[in-house]
Write a protein that holds these residues in place. Structure first.
Motif, PDB file in Angstrom:
ATOM      1  N   GLN A  55     -13.176  18.375   3.244  1.00  0.00           N
ATOM      2  CA  GLN A  55     -13.512  17.466   4.334  1.00  0.00           C
ATOM      3  C   GLN A  55     -13.314  18.149   5.686  1.00  0.00           C
ATOM      4  O   GLN A  55     -14.105  17.960   6.599  1.00  0.00           O
ATOM      5  CB  GLN A  55     -12.671  16.193   4.248  1.00  0.00           C
ATOM      6  N   GLN A  56     -12.242  18.947   5.808  1.00  0.00           N
ATOM      7  CA  GLN A  56     -12.010  19.656   7.061  1.00  0.00           C
ATOM      8  C   GLN A  56     -13.113  20.662   7.322  1.00  0.00           C
ATOM      9  O   GLN A  56     -13.580  20.799   8.451  1.00  0.00           O
ATOM     10  CB  GLN A  56     -10.651  20.350   7.035  1.00  0.00           C
ATOM     11  N   VAL A  57     -13.534  21.386   6.300  1.00  0.00           N
ATOM     12  CA  VAL A  57     -14.620  22.350   6.458  1.00  0.00           C
ATOM     13  C   VAL A  57     -15.911  21.627   6.793  1.00  0.00           C
ATOM     14  O   VAL A  57     -16.676  22.070   7.645  1.00  0.00           O
ATOM     15  CB  VAL A  57     -14.777  23.220   5.179  1.00  0.00           C
ATOM     16  N   ALA A  58     -16.157  20.488   6.159  1.00  0.00           N
ATOM     17  CA  ALA A  58     -17.374  19.731   6.420  1.00  0.00           C
ATOM     18  C   ALA A  58     -17.394  19.188   7.854  1.00  0.00           C
ATOM     19  O   ALA A  58     -18.454  19.005   8.431  1.00  0.00           O
ATOM     20  CB  ALA A  58     -17.507  18.580   5.424  1.00  0.00           C
ATOM     21  N   ALA A  59     -16.216  18.955   8.434  1.00  0.00           N
ATOM     22  CA  ALA A  59     -16.148  18.427   9.795  1.00  0.00           C
ATOM     23  C   ALA A  59     -16.510  19.484  10.833  1.00  0.00           C
ATOM     24  O   ALA A  59     -16.829  19.163  11.958  1.00  0.00           O
ATOM     25  CB  ALA A  59     -14.752  17.880  10.073  1.00  0.00           C
ATOM     26  N   ILE A  60     -16.447  20.738  10.454  1.00  0.00           N
ATOM     27  CA  ILE A  60     -16.801  21.829  11.358  1.00  0.00           C
ATOM     28  C   ILE A  60     -18.262  22.172  11.139  1.00  0.00           C
ATOM     29  O   ILE A  60     -18.686  22.423  10.027  1.00  0.00           O
ATOM     30  CB  ILE A  60     -15.931  23.072  11.076  1.00  0.00           C
ATOM     31  N   ASP A  61     -19.023  22.187  12.228  1.00  0.00           N
ATOM     32  CA  ASP A  61     -20.421  22.572  12.050  1.00  0.00           C
ATOM     33  C   ASP A  61     -20.545  24.097  12.164  1.00  0.00           C
ATOM     34  O   ASP A  61     -19.616  24.791  12.564  1.00  0.00           O
ATOM     35  CB  ASP A  61     -21.344  21.833  13.011  1.00  0.00           C
TER      36      ASP A  61
END
Length: 118
Positions: free
Chosen positions: A24-30
């Motif tokens: 989720q943290q990686v997905a929050a970073i574009d």
């Protein structure tokens, strides 16, 4: 044995939860943000490899011009890839940072060459 069997599913659930949280943290970073982060890391490594920043792990100056050149060239490519993804002001700031890296790299290489000739 029964106690170990109870712990195994709990550990698996905790592991899955941690993995999902990381995803989720990686997905929050574009992607442009990730590239900006990469530029930041590579530029700091370039300063270290030029010999103008201390390696925070070894507390030593450790010049390596071959690695510095690789880091600087990669930063240049990444900046160009971001041109349409960042503001003009941010792009100009990145280009200035790159120009400073290149200038300092050239000065340090020249300094080393002149010291080698003495």
């Amino acid at each position: 044995m029964a106690e170990q069997e109870k712990q195994a599913p709990e550990q698996a659930t905790q592991s899955q939860s941690t993995e999902q949280s990381g995803q989720q943290q990686v997905a929050a970073i574009d992607v442009p943000q990730a590239i900006l982060f990469s530029i930041s890391v590579l530029s700091e490594l370039a300063w270290q490899k030029i010999g103008l920043h201390i390696n925070p792990v070894t507390k030593q100056i450790e010049p390596d011009f071959k690695q510095a050149r690789l880091a600087i060239d990669t930063v240049a490519l990444l900046i160009e890839m971001l041109r349409d993804w960042v503001s003009e002001r941010e792009y100009d700031s990145l280009r200035t940072m790159l120009a400073n890296l290149r200038l300092n790299f050239a000065e340090q290489v020249q300094r080393q060459q002149s010291q080698g000739q003495k």
